[in-house]
Design a protein around this motif. Structure first.
Motif, short mmCIF file in Angstrom:
data_model
loop_
_atom_site.label_atom_id
_atom_site.label_comp_id
_atom_site.label_asym_id
_atom_site.label_seq_id
_atom_site.Cartn_x
_atom_site.Cartn_y
_atom_site.Cartn_z
N ALA A 112 34.09 18.15 53.12
CA ALA A 112 35.01 18.49 54.21
C ALA A 112 34.45 18.05 55.55
CB ALA A 112 35.28 19.99 54.21
N VAL A 113 33.15 18.28 55.77
CA VAL A 113 32.51 17.87 57.02
C VAL A 113 32.53 16.36 57.16
CG1 VAL A 113 30.32 17.79 58.27
CG2 VAL A 113 31.06 19.92 57.20
N GLN A 114 32.25 15.65 56.07
CA GLN A 114 32.26 14.18 56.12
C GLN A 114 33.65 13.65 56.46
OE1 GLN A 114 30.61 13.54 52.18
NE2 GLN A 114 28.64 12.93 53.04
N GLU A 115 34.67 14.27 55.90
CA GLU A 115 36.04 13.85 56.23
C GLU A 115 36.35 14.08 57.71
OE1 GLU A 115 40.45 15.66 55.85
OE2 GLU A 115 39.27 15.71 53.99
N LEU A 116 35.99 15.27 58.21
CA LEU A 116 36.30 15.61 59.60
C LEU A 116 35.53 14.76 60.59
CD1 LEU A 116 36.41 19.48 59.17
CD2 LEU A 116 38.34 18.01 59.78
N ARG A 117 34.35 14.30 60.22
CA ARG A 117 33.61 13.40 61.11
C ARG A 117 34.39 12.12 61.37
NH1 ARG A 117 27.37 13.49 58.85
NH2 ARG A 117 26.71 15.43 59.88
N GLY A 118 35.14 11.68 60.36
CA GLY A 118 35.93 10.46 60.53
C GLY A 118 37.26 10.71 61.20
N THR A 119 37.90 11.84 60.90
CA THR A 119 39.25 12.09 61.44
C THR A 119 39.25 12.88 62.74
OG1 THR A 119 39.45 14.09 60.08
CG2 THR A 119 40.24 12.02 59.13
N HIS A 120 38.25 13.75 62.93
CA HIS A 120 38.19 14.59 64.13
C HIS A 120 36.73 14.68 64.59
CE1 HIS A 120 41.84 15.84 61.97
NE2 HIS A 120 42.34 16.03 63.16
N PRO A 121 36.20 13.58 65.13
CA PRO A 121 34.77 13.55 65.48
C PRO A 121 34.37 14.57 66.55
CG PRO A 121 35.93 11.64 66.35
CD PRO A 121 36.88 12.31 65.42
N GLY A 122 35.32 15.07 67.32
CA GLY A 122 35.00 16.06 68.34
C GLY A 122 34.91 17.47 67.80
N LEU A 123 35.26 17.66 66.54
CA LEU A 123 35.24 19.00 65.93
C LEU A 123 33.95 19.15 65.13
CD1 LEU A 123 36.79 21.65 65.44
CD2 LEU A 123 37.81 20.58 63.43
N ALA A 124 33.05 19.99 65.60
CA ALA A 124 31.77 20.20 64.93
C ALA A 124 31.86 21.36 63.95
CB ALA A 124 30.68 20.48 65.96
N VAL A 125 31.21 21.21 62.80
CA VAL A 125 31.16 22.27 61.80
C VAL A 125 29.70 22.67 61.62
CG1 VAL A 125 31.67 22.96 59.44
CG2 VAL A 125 33.20 21.38 60.63
N ALA A 126 29.40 23.94 61.89
CA ALA A 126 28.05 24.48 61.69
C ALA A 126 28.03 25.27 60.39
CB ALA A 126 27.65 25.37 62.87
N VAL A 127 27.13 24.92 59.48
CA VAL A 127 27.10 25.51 58.14
C VAL A 127 25.92 26.48 58.02
CG1 VAL A 127 27.00 25.04 55.66
CG2 VAL A 127 28.13 23.41 57.22
N ARG A 128 26.20 27.60 57.41
CA ARG A 128 25.16 28.62 57.19
C ARG A 128 25.25 29.09 55.74
NH1 ARG A 128 24.09 33.64 61.32
NH2 ARG A 128 22.48 34.75 60.12
N GLU A 129 24.17 28.92 54.98
CA GLU A 129 24.18 29.38 53.59
C GLU A 129 24.10 30.90 53.56
OE1 GLU A 129 21.48 29.14 49.52
OE2 GLU A 129 21.28 27.55 51.04
#
Length: 324
Positions: A112-129
């Protein structure tokens, strides 16, 4: 500190651009006296003289030029802020924080993050396990915006604090020693393994998942060995010490283990295929916010791709990963 009134600074800039109070007033849809009053107020609040007589007109003082040099930087920053705010409101910018259990991160969150980097580069996703209990505590306190967990370990759908979104049903395959009499048996069912020694965690979610799946198949599994990660489980299965259930999502998330000659046969259970259901959750009412909604859509697409790959899975060995 001086009072830097943005509206009045724009009037001063317009006067600089057009040269006369009358022209500035026309451009701003104001009266000349109103322009003069606004600039007089700005001069008073800044504590400097902004205008001086020049024949029948006025001209900007050196102090006014200094003020405008700094004002231009302010105007540029405000333009950037407007653009970023618009992107935030449209789900194109900002940050979305995701708490997820370990096997969901490579299988769902990373795609999902890889997709969003291409389609919405201004939207950052911070992941926490985080496992379910911790993830929902983080969600409730506002430390994450979305939480991924197994449905069995999530709050009830009637919990007023959260909205649940189903992502996928993750099939569980069974690992047997390669030389096991059932390793190549056609139409293998979970119930066929009722008399086998089982390997799973001594406590926690994976223990519950294994016992529940077996009980649904009509038997209580005999736990011969307890292990906390797949490398240990895999080694014991290969050594003929027992059988184990393996979540397909753990293998399809980019994790790779020993090859087919490793002494383990991984079989897909067809007739009574056990599954674990994966969901995402948001604070109730927040799931429609543009940023989280974008991430949820990307997670749904990652889950759909995962399901499509899994539907034709012939089952490969898992790698080392903590069971969820």
């Amino acid at each position: 500190m001086a009072d830097w009134d943005i509206k009045k600074l724009r009037i001063l800039r317009t006067l600089q651009e057009l040269g006369t109070v009358t022209a500035a007033a026309e451009a701003l849809h104001m009266t000349p006296s109103a322009v003069s009053q606004q600039l007089t107020g700005l001069a008073r609040s800044l504590g400097v003289t902004l205008l001086e007589a020049h024949g029948r007109r006025v001209r900007l003082t050196a102090a006014a030029q200094l003020v405008l040099r700094h004002a231009e930087e302010v105007f540029a920053q405000l333009e950037r802020a407007d653009a970023e705010l618009l992107g935030f409101l449209q789900g194109e910018a900002g940050q979305v924080r995701v708490g997820a259990f370990s096997t969901a991160i490579p299988a769902l969150v990373v795609p999902a993050v890889q997709e969003l980097r291409g389609t919405h580069p201004g939207l950052a996703v911070a992941v926490r396990e985080a496992e379910a209990e911790a993830a929902y505590e983080l969600l409730a306190e506002g430390s994450v915006d979305l939480a991924l967990s197994l449905a069995a370990h999530a709050p009830t759908p009637r919990d007023p604090k959260f909205t649940r979104v189903s992502l996928l049903a993750d099939p569980l395959d069974v690992a047997l020693p390669a030389g096991h009499p059932l390793a190549a048996a056609p139409g293998l069912r979970l119930a066929d393994l009722a008399g086998e020694p089982w390997i799973f965690g001594s406590s926690g979610p994976w223990s519950q998942i294994t016992t529940t799946a077996c009980e649904n198949a009509g038997f209580v599994p005999e736990q011969a060995h307890a292990a906390a990660d797949w490398s240990a489980i895999w080694a014991m299965v290969a050594a003929g010490m027992g059988v184990a259930l393996v979540p397909r999502m753990a293998r399809a998330g980019g994790i790779r283990g020993p090859g087919r000659g490793s002494g383990v046969a991984l079989r897909v259970l067809h007739a009574d295929q056990p599954r674990r259901h994966v969901i995402a959750a948001a604070r109730r009412g927040a799931e429609g916010a543009p940023g989280p909604a974008r991430v949820l859509d990307a997670l749904r697409r990652a889950a759909a791709a995962q399901t499509a790959r899994g539907s034709g899975d012939t089952a490969e060995p898992p790698g080392t990963v903590q069971p969820d």
